[in-house]
Design a protein around this motif. Structure first.
Motif, PDB file in Angstrom:
ATOM      1  N   HIS A 171       0.836  -1.202   0.000  1.00 56.42           N
ATOM      2  CA  HIS A 171       0.000   0.000   0.000  1.00 56.42           C
ATOM      3  C   HIS A 171       0.871   1.253   0.000  1.00 56.42           C
ATOM      4  N   LEU A 172       1.879   1.291   0.872  1.00 60.02           N
ATOM      5  CA  LEU A 172       2.721   2.484   0.981  1.00 60.02           C
ATOM      6  C   LEU A 172       3.509   2.738  -0.303  1.00 60.02           C
ATOM      7  N   LYS A 173       3.990   1.681  -0.923  1.00 58.43           N
ATOM      8  CA  LYS A 173       4.751   1.855  -2.159  1.00 58.43           C
ATOM      9  C   LYS A 173       3.870   2.406  -3.270  1.00 58.43           C
ATOM     10  N   VAL A 196       8.079   5.567   5.842  1.00 65.11           N
ATOM     11  CA  VAL A 196       7.501   4.487   6.646  1.00 65.11           C
ATOM     12  C   VAL A 196       7.728   3.144   5.961  1.00 65.11           C
ATOM     13  N   ALA A 197       7.738   3.116   4.637  1.00 70.69           N
ATOM     14  CA  ALA A 197       8.001   1.866   3.922  1.00 70.69           C
ATOM     15  C   ALA A 197       9.387   1.314   4.231  1.00 70.69           C
ATOM     16  N   SER A 198      10.298   2.180   4.652  1.00 70.91           N
ATOM     17  CA  SER A 198      11.666   1.717   4.927  1.00 70.91           C
ATOM     18  C   SER A 198      11.765   0.877   6.196  1.00 70.91           C
ATOM     19  N   PHE A 199      10.662   0.745   6.957  1.00 68.30           N
ATOM     20  CA  PHE A 199      10.674  -0.164   8.103  1.00 68.30           C
ATOM     21  C   PHE A 199      10.629  -1.628   7.650  1.00 68.30           C
ATOM     22  N   ASP A 200      10.392  -1.843   6.363  1.00 71.17           N
ATOM     23  CA  ASP A 200      10.489  -3.180   5.788  1.00 71.17           C
ATOM     24  C   ASP A 200      11.951  -3.426   5.430  1.00 71.17           C
ATOM     25  N   ASP A 201      12.563  -4.436   6.035  1.00 70.30           N
ATOM     26  CA  ASP A 201      13.995  -4.645   5.853  1.00 70.30           C
ATOM     27  C   ASP A 201      14.323  -5.644   4.759  1.00 70.30           C
ATOM     28  N   THR A 202      13.400  -5.878   3.825  1.00 67.35           N
ATOM     29  CA  THR A 202      13.676  -6.815   2.744  1.00 67.35           C
ATOM     30  C   THR A 202      14.526  -6.152   1.660  1.00 67.35           C
ATOM     31  N   ALA A 203      15.240  -6.982   0.900  1.00 62.65           N
ATOM     32  CA  ALA A 203      16.065  -6.472  -0.199  1.00 62.65           C
ATOM     33  C   ALA A 203      15.199  -5.812  -1.268  1.00 62.65           C
TER      34      ALA A 203
END
Length: 375
Positions: A171-173, A196-203
């Motif tokens: 959603h954020l992206k 806020v999307a940067s709280f996702d630590d996936t590659a």
């Protein structure tokens, strides 16, 4: 550039979400030393109500305003610290945001009414949302619970299920990509959804953030003055630094903090982020509209000194902001703060982790402190 829009007031699905505020209430209850049973008894409620609130199954946001105010008054009578009640209030705002995101398909979101387009989010709000993904409690909550005896496995933080987490970041992206870049509120949404999307630590998200940052750098390069794109790039550089790319933050400092307007914008944002600017801001333009003399700088100085740590991914911007603050507002430095800053600056220099520019700025700060002391 179109000004910040007002949109139409809509009732979202945020009132169906309650896991952050519920967990904060649990921590608050434990800080009083009361079990759920005793807590319910003192409030004159059934224990299942307390269990429902704390688990989020019965969202606090869904209760009436009068009931919530009565709860707050009872908590004060129990001796709960006001800072924890502030966290509870902010947790309701965080739940409203999370509920909106989880209850809205990315492509169908009304971007003008998006919670991230309506105000400049603050550190307390962001720390509570990040708690869902990092498991790290906000600093204001640290040490609040007394560790009442529990039976069986117990959650140590609020969290999302895997499918909820995937939907949240998708959603954020999409919101960041669809945001209207010709509107101030659109750029606010773009920046904050990006952050806020940067709280996702996936590659995958790290790669997406890098692409978004490059696109915004290109947009900003066509304008030789502060624009909302500057704020997006600033947040993007911080996001990438948290994910391990310190060079991007160093580039931002060298290239985009090279004039007085942007230096003041950076300081104003820090002051707002840390609560020295009390009034909520509706658009990122406050960074250049706000006069720096409306905030004191003492809390900002204390925070920055505490962040002079070689393990801090934001070390270079902390050093630069300290340098700018000392140059702009030397009056924030009483004898005790000056001594603390000097010791921290010398220690950071000795660790030799900071960039060459940061090392020069630390040396300038130490020299300024010496001159202030002589005066």
């Amino acid at each position: 550039m179109t000004p910040h829009g007002t949109g139409t007031l809509t009732i979202g699905r945020g009132n169906a979400e309650g896991r952050i505020s519920g967990y904060v209430l649990k921590v608050i209850r434990e800080s009083t030393g009361l079990t759920q049973e005793r807590f319910a008894e003192r409030l004159g409620l059934d224990v299942t109500t307390i269990q429902g609130w704390e688990s989020g199954r019965r969202p606090l946001m869904a209760i009436s305003t009068g009931t919530y105010l009565s709860l707050r008054h009872w908590l004060l009578r129990f001796g709960v610290q006001p800072r924890l009640l502030f966290q509870l209030d902010m947790a309701l705002e965080a739940d409203r945001f999370v509920g909106y995101v989880l209850g809205t398909e990315p492509e169908k979101a009304g971007l003008e009414n998006h919670p991230l387009a309506s105000w400049v989010i603050t550190r307390p709000f962001t720390d509570l949302v990040a708690w869902l993904f990092t498991g790290t409690a906000p600093s204001a909550m640290a040490g609040a619970a007394r560790g009442i005896g529990r039976r069986g496995p117990v959650a140590t933080a609020p969290s999302l299920l895997p499918d909820e987490r995937a939907h949240f970041f998708d959603h954020l992206k999409v919101a960041a990509e669809r945001a209207d870049t010709d509107r101030v509120d659109g750029m606010l949404l773009r920046r904050q959804a990006h952050y806020v999307a940067s709280f996702d630590d996936t590659a995958e998200t790290a790669d997406w953030l890098t692409v978004m940052q490059r696109a915004e750098e290109h947009r900003m390069s066509r304008v030789g003055e502060w624009t909302p794109s500057w704020a997006v790039v600033r947040s993007g550089a911080h996001s990438l630094a948290r994910l391990g790319d310190r060079e991007g933050l160093q580039h931002f400092i060298r290239v985009h903090l090279a004039d007085e307007v942007c230096e003041v914008a950076n300081l104003n944002y820090w002051a707002y982020w840390l609560g020295e600017v009390g009034e909520p801001q509706l658009a990122d333009t406050f960074m250049i509209e706000l006069k720096p003399d409306v905030w004191r700088g003492t809390e900002l100085l204390r925070h920055l000194i505490g962040k002079l740590d070689s393990a801090n991914p934001y070390l270079d911007v902390v050093v630069h902001t300290l340098w700018a603050l000392v140059m702009l507002r030397p009056s924030t430095l009483d004898a005790q703060r000056a001594d603390t800053l000097r010791d921290a600056a010398i220690r950071t220099l000795d660790e030799a982790i900071a960039s060459p520019q940061s090392q020069r700025e630390l040396e300038a700060v130490i020299y300024a402190l010496r001159m202030i002391h002589r005066g």
